[in-house]
Design an enzyme around this catalytic site. Structure first.
Site, PDB file in Angstrom:
ATOM      1  N   LYS A   1       0.888  -1.169   0.000  1.00 59.77           N
ATOM      2  CA  LYS A   1       0.000   0.000   0.000  1.00 59.77           C
ATOM      3  C   LYS A   1       0.920   1.211   0.000  1.00 59.77           C
ATOM      4  O   LYS A   1       1.402   1.645   1.038  1.00 59.77           O
ATOM      5  CB  LYS A   1      -0.887  -0.028   1.244  1.00 59.77           C
TER       6      LYS A   1
ATOM      7  N   GLU B   1       9.261   1.385  11.106  1.00 65.10           N
ATOM      8  CA  GLU B   1      10.316   2.389  10.918  1.00 65.10           C
ATOM      9  C   GLU B   1       9.620   3.739  10.915  1.00 65.10           C
ATOM     10  O   GLU B   1       8.913   4.081   9.962  1.00 65.10           O
ATOM     11  CB  GLU B   1      11.055   2.132   9.599  1.00 65.10           C
TER      12      GLU B   1
ATOM     13  N   CYS C   1      13.629  10.872   6.878  1.00 62.51           N
ATOM     14  CA  CYS C   1      13.415  10.502   8.278  1.00 62.51           C
ATOM     15  C   CYS C   1      14.699  10.643   9.089  1.00 62.51           C
ATOM     16  O   CYS C   1      14.664  10.934  10.282  1.00 62.51           O
ATOM     17  CB  CYS C   1      12.914   9.083   8.363  1.00 62.51           C
TER      18      CYS C   1
ATOM     19  N   GLU D   1       8.689  16.604  15.150  1.00 61.75           N
ATOM     20  CA  GLU D   1       9.234  16.410  13.807  1.00 61.75           C
ATOM     21  C   GLU D   1       8.486  17.308  12.816  1.00 61.75           C
ATOM     22  O   GLU D   1       7.272  17.195  12.672  1.00 61.75           O
ATOM     23  CB  GLU D   1       9.057  14.937  13.397  1.00 61.75           C
TER      24      GLU D   1
HETATM   25  P1  NAD Z   1       2.169   8.361   7.379  1.00 62.98           P
HETATM   26  O1  NAD Z   1       2.296   7.600   8.639  1.00 62.98           O
HETATM   27  O2  NAD Z   1       1.169   9.444   7.300  1.00 62.98           O
HETATM   28  O3  NAD Z   1       1.815   7.376   6.168  1.00 62.98           O
HETATM   29  C1  NAD Z   1       2.627   6.265   5.856  1.00 62.98           C
HETATM   30  C2  NAD Z   1       1.766   5.212   5.186  1.00 62.98           C
HETATM   31  O4  NAD Z   1       0.820   4.725   6.136  1.00 62.98           O
HETATM   32  C3  NAD Z   1       0.957   5.725   4.010  1.00 62.98           C
HETATM   33  O5  NAD Z   1       0.931   4.747   3.007  1.00 62.98           O
HETATM   34  C4  NAD Z   1      -0.416   5.931   4.619  1.00 62.98           C
HETATM   35  O6  NAD Z   1      -1.473   5.864   3.692  1.00 62.98           O
HETATM   36  C5  NAD Z   1      -0.473   4.759   5.580  1.00 62.98           C
HETATM   37  N1  NAD Z   1      -1.431   4.926   6.673  1.00 62.98           N
HETATM   38  C6  NAD Z   1      -1.819   6.060   7.291  1.00 62.98           C
HETATM   39  N2  NAD Z   1      -2.716   5.782   8.271  1.00 62.98           N
HETATM   40  C7  NAD Z   1      -2.905   4.435   8.266  1.00 62.98           C
HETATM   41  C8  NAD Z   1      -3.711   3.538   9.024  1.00 62.98           C
HETATM   42  N3  NAD Z   1      -4.519   3.981   9.989  1.00 62.98           N
HETATM   43  N4  NAD Z   1      -3.641   2.230   8.746  1.00 62.98           N
HETATM   44  C9  NAD Z   1      -2.833   1.761   7.777  1.00 62.98           C
HETATM   45  N5  NAD Z   1      -2.058   2.560   7.008  1.00 62.98           N
HETATM   46  C10 NAD Z   1      -2.077   3.887   7.256  1.00 62.98           C
HETATM   47  O7  NAD Z   1       3.629   8.885   7.034  1.00 62.98           O
HETATM   48  P2  NAD Z   1       4.047   9.820   5.798  1.00 62.98           P
HETATM   49  O8  NAD Z   1       3.543  11.192   6.075  1.00 62.98           O
HETATM   50  O9  NAD Z   1       3.704   9.152   4.527  1.00 62.98           O
HETATM   51  O10 NAD Z   1       5.647   9.788   5.922  1.00 62.98           O
HETATM   52  C11 NAD Z   1       6.377  10.663   6.714  1.00 62.98           C
HETATM   53  C12 NAD Z   1       6.764  10.023   8.027  1.00 62.98           C
HETATM   54  O11 NAD Z   1       7.470   8.817   7.780  1.00 62.98           O
HETATM   55  C13 NAD Z   1       7.687  10.853   8.885  1.00 62.98           C
HETATM   56  O12 NAD Z   1       7.288  10.769  10.227  1.00 62.98           O
HETATM   57  C14 NAD Z   1       9.042  10.199   8.701  1.00 62.98           C
HETATM   58  O13 NAD Z   1       9.960  10.416   9.731  1.00 62.98           O
HETATM   59  C15 NAD Z   1       8.648   8.784   8.580  1.00 62.98           C
HETATM   60  N6  NAD Z   1       9.683   8.009   7.896  1.00 62.98           N
HETATM   61  C16 NAD Z   1      10.429   7.113   8.614  1.00 62.98           C
HETATM   62  C17 NAD Z   1      11.441   6.392   7.993  1.00 62.98           C
HETATM   63  C18 NAD Z   1      12.275   5.404   8.754  1.00 62.98           C
HETATM   64  O14 NAD Z   1      12.947   4.612   8.109  1.00 62.98           O
HETATM   65  N7  NAD Z   1      12.275   5.396  10.056  1.00 62.98           N
HETATM   66  C19 NAD Z   1      11.679   6.593   6.633  1.00 62.98           C
HETATM   67  C20 NAD Z   1      10.902   7.523   5.939  1.00 62.98           C
HETATM   68  C21 NAD Z   1       9.893   8.213   6.581  1.00 62.98           C
END
Ligand code: NAD
Length: 486
Positions: free
Chosen positions: A178, A254, A288, A390
């Protein structure tokens, strides 16, 4: 009008509900196409296909055959490099200069990197003495977990998605991906590549949509999913962890960070400036591992701030195709509003704006895009929200410090624990401070220097588990002990 379809059981499909949502280019807010939002029926079909594929030709392949197939996938991504590049840059707005060096090559490499680990990693074996003197032989045997749900974010869409799909498939699992609703393109394109390479149907599936009450929730709550690997925000990770608790399914999370950069007076200043420039501003700050809190030893504080400011003011903003451009827009209008709200908050909390802080003038053709200025602040108190939360934008706060003990305490004073970057030429200090950091990944005199065999993941609220190298093996396989009485 371009359509981004779901990829289920080797076919591109629309949805029973007919629901679509828009995919817009953050450079100028133009419409890129319509995405078919998967509902429960499509998620059911994808999980069913993934489960069935485990019983089909995929499940019967030898490890060497699977690895050869994934090698083909990597090569095919490289052959279609320009299409992946174009798709990724349109979805995210990031400069070609960055995506052609990081996103797409790593997206391909992720299908190869794990193969060597798999081929070379021994299983454990123990000979047990028994009273009859004949003994027993124990050995570890790894089997795939089954259907893995892959939930990925928008900042490095292909790279972070394949970072999970590569090892998951190498270990013999099947996946339902997804991708982020903001960036559906490269995951969809990868479906074409899977078919071209002869990856059996149902092994790689993609469902598009959002999180709550949409494809993300349907997938993570699906009882047919055996394990969930997620990259994204910590709050979302908590929701996914709750979903995974039903049926005790394994998770790898992550999540977010508020990563410190620590610059000692004995650093190589050129390296520290160059590294901090990248760690705070590359990919428009949407990494991230990026540095949002910079601590600089007092004797070099003023010089560091001045030089970072000069560096930032030289960044060239512009369209992805321009080879001179270092810096694109944020991923979406929504994210722009979030980042700008932190820019306003910083001023309310008492920051000195060293540079940036607003929206750049990009001209009529681009002003509708998600542009913000790269921004540096000083002077915020340690409890300011901008120092603690963040932002995930092109910004950092720089604060002076006086002693090693003080800076260790400041750096660790956060609920997050993803990464840290330390800049010093004193190797004893480097290892002392690195060991004191409460993080999963610590760089010394570098940043984002990745060896794909090493553990990747976060401490504290930055995640659970480690992926990469043998650590991925732990998550993507079930380890069984076989005990043979001799
Ligand atoms: P997000 O959590 O909003 O979304 C990530 C994914 O989760 C998307 O595909 C989204 O549609 C899905 N999602 C959202 N709510 C959900 C739910 N209730 N159930 C299932 N899936 C759901 O994150 P984002 O805004 O896309 O990405 C940015 C964030 O990701 C930042 O916090 C960043 O630090 C983090 N990040 C972490 C790493 C790492 O390796 N630690 C790497 C990249 C980004």
């Amino acid at each position: 009008m371009h359509e981004f379809k779901n990829f289920i059981n080797g076919e591109f499909v629309t949805t029973a509900s007919g629901k679509t949502f828009e995919n817009r280019n953050p450079v100028d807010n133009s419409l890129l196409g319509l995405v078919h939002e998967a509902g429960q029926p499509e998620v059911d079909a994808a999980v069913k296909a993934a489960k069935a594929a485990m019983q089909g030709p995929w499940g019967k392949m030898t490890q060497a055959q699977r690895i050869a197939l994934l090698d083909k996938v990597a090569n095919r991504i490289n052959e279609r490099f320009d299409e992946f590049l174009d798709a990724e840059c349109k979805d995210t707005g990031k400069p070609h200069k960055i995506a052609s060096h990081i996103d797409i090559p790593r997206g391909a490499a992720n299908f190869k990197a794990f193969s060597e680990t798999l081929a070379n990693h021994p299983t454990e074996a123990f000979k047990l003495d028994t009273p009859d003197g004949r003994g027993a032989l124990n050995y570890g045997h790894r089997t795939p977990k089954g259907v893995i749900a892959v939930i990925s974010p928008w900042n490095l869409p292909l790279l972070l998605m394949t970072w999970k799909v590569g090892p998951a498939l190498a270990c013999g699992n099947t996946v339902v991906v997804k991708p982020s609703e903001e960036t559906p393109a490269t995951a969809t394109l990868l479906g074409e590549v899977m078919n071209e390479c002869g990856v059996p149907k149902g092994v790689y599936n993609v469902v598009h949509g959002f999180g709550p009450d949409s494809a993300g929730a349907y997938l993570t709550e699906h009882p047919g999913v055996n394990a969930i690997t997620f990259t994204g925000e910590t709050r979302t990770g908590e929701i996914i962890m709750r979903a995974a608790s039903v049926g005790l399914r394994n998770i790898s999370l992550e999540c977010g960070g508020k990563n410190p950069g620590i610059v000692f007076a004995d650093c190589d200043m050129d390296k520290a400036i160059e590294g901090t420039m990248r760690s705070a501003f590359v990919n428009c700050g949407q990494v991230c591992l990026g540095t949002e809190r910079v601590y600089v030893e007092r004797p070099i504080f003023d010089e560091f701030v001045q030089r970072l400011k000069e560096g930032v003011e030289k960044l060239k903003l512009g369209v992805p195709e321009d080879p001179e451009v270092d810096f694109g827009p944020l991923v979406s209008q929504e994210h722009k509003e979030k980042v700008l709200s932190y820019y306003r908050l910083a001023v309310e909390e008492g920051a000195t704006v060293v540079t940036g802080g607003g929206v750049p003038e990009m001209g009529d053709a681009l002003n509708a895009g998600a542009w913000v200025e790269p921004t540096i602040w000083t002077g915020l108190p340690d409890d300011a929200r901008v120092v603690r939360e963040e932002v995930f934008g092109p910004c950092c706060h720089i604060r002076p410090f006086d002693t090693e003990e003080e800076v260790i305490e400041l750096a660790n004073d956060t609920k997050y624990g993803l990464s840290a970057a330390i800049w010093t030429e004193n190797s004893a200090r480097a290892s002392r401070v690195a060991e004191a950091m409460e993080v999963g990944i610590c760089w010394v005199n570098s940043w984002f220097l990745r060896d794909l065999r090493t553990a990747f993941g976060g401490a504290k609220e930055s995640g659970i588990g480690r992926e990469g190298g043998v650590h991925g093996l732990e998550f993507y396989t079930e380890l069984k002990n076989v005990c043979i009485k001799l």
